[in-house]
Design an enzyme around this catalytic site. Structure first.
Site: not given
Length: 219
Positions: A8, A10
């Site tokens: 991922d 953020d």
């Protein structure tokens, strides 16, 4: 054997909360409201515009005012996409270690391409990985497995040989649905729901470089 690691963006590779929070605080200032501390907003950062607008303005997607506020927020965010965002400490060393050990790696995020493409370039990530899958790259974002499956395809790796690392429950759900290993970035944003120990992941790491130790034990 693990061949590829997907991340991922953020809250896992990059701390983008300062710029997401900055966009919200500029909206608050426009409305005569004082700024909210970034630390208060940090747990909402993985939810993007929805999380920030809900936390800072008390408006949910069910509210008729939400679409206009979302568009305003996204324009504000785009105007200062990388003022204070940085890779988390230890991430550069983690990526160096993965590449030295021969692992392929890529980014799978729900942030749409409009923001993902320039941000990963500014962070220095795009030249290093051929695999950047954004929230609108496939028809469905996470927790649907489609983005992770597309990333594995781009890396020419079977899903069963991939690990996905994220800081939100939907990341674990997507990894499970894609038949990938699931690792929680315990140093990330983590949201406000159930604690990550209850998400059903295979592992939880306290800092990025711990992933190298974990992968070494899987060989």
């Amino acid at each position: 054997m693990i061949r590829a690691v997907l991340f991922d963006l953020d809250g896992t590779l990059a701390d983008t909360a300062p710029d997401l929070g900055g966009a919200l605080n500029r909206m608050r200032a426009r409305r005569g409201l004082g700024p909210m501390p970034i630390e208060v907003l940090r747990t909402h950062a993985s939810s993007g515009a929805r999380g920030m607008i809900g936390a800072g303005l008390g408006v949910t997607p069910a509210d008729p005012a939400f679409p206009g506020l979302r568009d305003e927020f996204l324009d504000e965010y785009e105007s200062e996409l990388m003022r204070d965002s940085v890779l988390f400490p230890g991430v550069p060393e983690l990526l160096d270690g993965l590449e030295s050990a021969g692992y392929a790696w890529g980014v799978v995020t729900n942030k749409v391409e409009r923001f993902t493409v320039p941000l990963v370039k500014l962070l220095g990530l795009s030249p290093r990985s051929p695999c950047i899958v954004a929230g609108d790259t496939t028809p469905h974002p996470k927790p649907h497995p489609a983005p992770l499956i597309e990333a594995a395809r781009r890396l020419a790796a079977e899903c069963e040989t991939c690990v996905y690392v994220g800081d939100d429950l939907r990341d674990v759900q997507a990894a499970r649905a894609a038949r990938m290993g699931a690792v929680v970035a315990g140093y990330g944003y983590l949201g406000e729901g159930e604690p990550p120990e209850r998400w059903g992941a295979d592992h939880l790491i306290a800092h990025p470089e711990a992933l190298l130790e974990l992968l070494a034990g899987m060989r």
